[in-house]
Design an enzyme around this catalytic site. Structure first.
Site, PDB file in Angstrom:
ATOM      1  N   GLU A 148       3.914 -33.075   2.122  1.00 20.11           N
ATOM      2  CA  GLU A 148       5.330 -33.264   2.466  1.00 20.11           C
ATOM      3  C   GLU A 148       5.760 -32.073   3.310  1.00 20.11           C
ATOM      4  O   GLU A 148       5.705 -30.934   2.848  1.00 20.11           O
ATOM      5  CB  GLU A 148       6.187 -33.367   1.211  1.00 20.11           C
ATOM      6  CG  GLU A 148       7.675 -33.411   1.467  1.00 20.11           C
ATOM      7  CD  GLU A 148       8.078 -34.529   2.425  1.00 20.11           C
ATOM      8  OE1 GLU A 148       8.788 -34.232   3.413  1.00 20.11           O
ATOM      9  OE2 GLU A 148       7.685 -35.693   2.180  1.00 20.11           O
ATOM     10  N   CYS A 160      10.269 -48.700   4.845  1.00 15.45           N
ATOM     11  CA  CYS A 160      11.252 -49.430   4.039  1.00 15.45           C
ATOM     12  C   CYS A 160      12.320 -50.005   4.973  1.00 15.45           C
ATOM     13  O   CYS A 160      13.518 -49.797   4.775  1.00 15.45           O
ATOM     14  CB  CYS A 160      11.860 -48.548   2.950  1.00 15.45           C
ATOM     15  SG  CYS A 160      12.683 -47.064   3.559  1.00 15.45           S
ATOM     16  N   ALA A 170       6.590 -37.128  -0.606  1.00 17.83           N
ATOM     17  CA  ALA A 170       7.707 -36.909  -1.535  1.00 17.83           C
ATOM     18  C   ALA A 170       8.525 -38.195  -1.682  1.00 17.83           C
ATOM     19  O   ALA A 170       8.645 -38.964  -0.733  1.00 17.83           O
ATOM     20  CB  ALA A 170       8.580 -35.769  -1.032  1.00 17.83           C
ATOM     21  N   ASP A 218       3.690 -43.480   4.625  1.00 21.90           N
ATOM     22  CA  ASP A 218       4.969 -44.147   4.384  1.00 21.90           C
ATOM     23  C   ASP A 218       5.967 -43.465   5.312  1.00 21.90           C
ATOM     24  O   ASP A 218       6.627 -42.493   4.944  1.00 21.90           O
ATOM     25  CB  ASP A 218       5.368 -44.006   2.920  1.00 21.90           C
ATOM     26  CG  ASP A 218       6.601 -44.819   2.574  1.00 21.90           C
ATOM     27  OD1 ASP A 218       6.747 -45.924   3.120  1.00 21.90           O
ATOM     28  OD2 ASP A 218       7.424 -44.347   1.769  1.00 21.90           O
ATOM     29  N   LYS A 270       4.137 -42.946  -4.635  1.00 25.43           N
ATOM     30  CA  LYS A 270       2.838 -43.433  -4.173  1.00 25.43           C
ATOM     31  C   LYS A 270       1.729 -42.449  -4.557  1.00 25.43           C
ATOM     32  O   LYS A 270       0.604 -42.866  -4.879  1.00 25.43           O
ATOM     33  CB  LYS A 270       2.871 -43.660  -2.663  1.00 25.43           C
ATOM     34  CG  LYS A 270       3.798 -44.782  -2.230  1.00 25.43           C
ATOM     35  CD  LYS A 270       3.799 -44.967  -0.738  1.00 25.43           C
ATOM     36  CE  LYS A 270       4.801 -46.035  -0.327  1.00 25.43           C
ATOM     37  NZ  LYS A 270       6.193 -45.637  -0.640  1.00 25.43           N
ATOM     38  N   ASP A 294       2.567 -29.759   8.791  1.00 28.76           N
ATOM     39  CA  ASP A 294       2.848 -30.741   9.825  1.00 28.76           C
ATOM     40  C   ASP A 294       1.675 -31.716   9.921  1.00 28.76           C
ATOM     41  O   ASP A 294       0.517 -31.309   9.795  1.00 28.76           O
ATOM     42  CB  ASP A 294       3.054 -30.041  11.170  1.00 28.76           C
ATOM     43  CG  ASP A 294       3.534 -31.002  12.237  1.00 28.76           C
ATOM     44  OD1 ASP A 294       2.675 -31.618  12.903  1.00 28.76           O
ATOM     45  OD2 ASP A 294       4.757 -31.141  12.412  1.00 28.76           O
TER      46      ASP A 294
END
Length: 495
Positions: free
Chosen positions: A150, A248, A127, A195, A131, A177
């Site tokens: 997600e 990030c 989410a 990510d 990507k 999960d």
């Protein structure tokens, strides 16, 4: 510039411990985070041709394909652009588009079996969908599929919405999960993208909330959580498969140290590539080749980002797969469920097929048509049909997959909203009405004004409505009025 930023409501100064660290490790970064405005970048949908006005754009992202992306000269109000709602483009941080660059380089280097044909991709922390939609666009011509996961259900619903708007037919959205993939689907995926949730240092320029939540202790907690997520999902990656790990954030604890840990403890080879776009900084590694790549806002036009590619070694994989298979086999003793995908009759199949076409698609399109457990008809490619059947048999929480085509009522298809957004829709099957910007915004707010959208603009009965030839959804005209069929949960509230 800094004074202007500090005058904004809610300004939070950069954490002192962060400033001390990066001031020493990355000269110039602190000044960039507090002294420059973040860029705005978008990625275009190759299946929905659209040209953004030249005055609105300011160059392309260097690590993307030519024509695939654009920086914007200024940040618009995206909710007032019907093309955005129609899935013509996605607003995405430029750095995160590097995942697509890595996927393409892996294929070019021959690191993907069969040159990427039929590639199975897992986007584990997917989410809101940037990507996922990027990966989907890249693997579509290869006949590949993407499973987008997600774990947080409200975010998963947003992910499913963005997948539908993008119009892809080879993505399934699930909410599970990470451990369930390793346990139930050993050696299943060729590529896993993680990510990972992180401390968010790369968002400090535009997200003051991330500054307020940051602490050295939270960095360590994030690093530990990232290792757990990768460990849980590692068994689902086939031997020789590739993990793209990204965050990030800037610190080495969540980045280089975690990449080293994955390679050494789980069993992998860290990949390196030459000829990087200018400004991308290789990660730190005192013992050999660099671990991954950093995106620093004072070096490239991007928010902070880090990514690395790790190839799973077969020596470890055989042990991991053996362990995971035992878990899977024990799970099967609990009783695998029927997939719940029921084939259509010959008459139903003829009705459904007249609504779809393959002419506008980069790949074969829909090859299997079934009724799902919710009573709707779905279309799948062969590869996605096989994967979805496996997911349902393993009791994965499937939220959306393939293309939801609609419901069959007395032998006729009542089309779903997702079918309107699908580039493979046969536009010869239904009247098409092109809307002006004013009319399109009235439609997107789920309005019913006959002044803003006159009924005589529509054909009697069901219409596909478009903006600049980009489909937005369905409207049904009934004499001097019309029913706006835009999904209530998607409507724009202000424009």
């Amino acid at each position: 510039m800094r004074a202007a930023r500090e005058s904004k409501n809610g300004y939070v100064p950069l954490p002192a411990a962060f400033v001390e660290r990066v001031g020493r490790e990355v000269p110039g970064l602190v000044e960039a985070l507090d002294g420059t405005e973040p860029p705005v970048s978008v990625r275009f949908n190759p299946a929905k041709p659209y040209t953004m006005p030249a005055d609105d754009t300011d160059g392309q992202v260097a690590w993307a394909e030519v024509g695939e992306t654009a920086y914007l000269a200024r940040r618009p109000v995206f909710t007032t652009d019907p093309a955005f709602h129609g899935g013509a483009y996605y607003v995405q941080e430029a750095g995160s588009m590097f995942v697509g660059w890595l996927l393409r380089r892996c294929r070019d280097a021959g690191l993907l079996e069969a040159d990427g044909k039929g590639l199975r991709v897992l986007d584990l922390c997917a989410a809101p969908g940037g990507k996922t939609t990027h990966l989907a666009s890249i693997v579509a011509p290869w006949g590949g599929i993407v499973i987008a996961n997600e774990v947080i259900r409200p975010r998963a619903k947003t992910l499913a919405e963005n997948v539908q708007k993008w119009g892809t037919d080879h993505v399934a959205v699930v909410s599970n999960d990470p451990a369930e993939f390793g346990e139930q689907l050993p050696d299943f995926f060729d590529l896993v993208v993680i990510d990972a949730p992180c401390s968010g240092e790369g968002m400090f320029r535009k997200d003051f909330g991330a500054r307020a939540e940051w602490s050295p202790e939270n960095v360590l907690l994030c690093a530990a959580r990232q290792r757990r997520i990768v460990s849980d999902a590692w068994a689902t990656l086939r031997p020789g498969g590739i993990l793209i790990y990204s965050t990030c954030t800037f610190n080495t604890v969540e980045n280089e140290e975690n990449v080293r840990w994955v390679a050494e403890r789980l069993g992998g080879e860290v990949l390196t590539f030459d000829h990087l776009p200018e400004g991308i900084v290789p990660g730190k590694n005192a013992d050999g080749p660099a671990f991954g790549w950093h995106f620093y806002p004072h070096r490239v036009r991007s928010e902070g980002f880090f990514a690395a590619a790790i190839r799973k070694t077969a020596a470890f994989s055989s042990l991991a797969a053996s362990s995971a298979s035992k878990t899977t086999n024990s799970g099967k003793k609990r009783g695998a469920t029927n997939s719940g995908l029921n084939p259509l009759s010959a008459n139903e199949l003829r009705e459904v097929r007249r609504w779809v076409s393959t002419e506008a698609l980069p790949a074969a399109g829909l090859e299997h048509f079934v009724t799902g457990g919710d009573g709707s008809v779905y279309g799948f490619s062969t590869a996605l049909h096989e994967a979805v059947t496996t997911l349902l048999s393993g009791r994965f929480a499937l939220l959306y997959s393939g293309v939801q085509l609609g419901e069959l009522i007395r032998g006729s298809l009542k089309p779903a909203h997702a079918l309107a957004l699908y580039p493979g829709l046969n536009r010869q099957a239904i009247p098409v009405t092109e809307l002006s910007e004013t009319e399109a915004l009235e439609y997107l707010r789920k309005g019913s004004s006959t002044t803003l959208l006159p009924p005589d603009r529509l054909a009697e009965g069901l219409n596909l409505v478009t903006f600049q030839q980009i489909p937005l959804g369905w409207v049904k005209r009934i004499g001097r009025r019309y029913n706006n069929l835009y999904p209530p949960a998607w409507r724009i509230l202000h424009y």
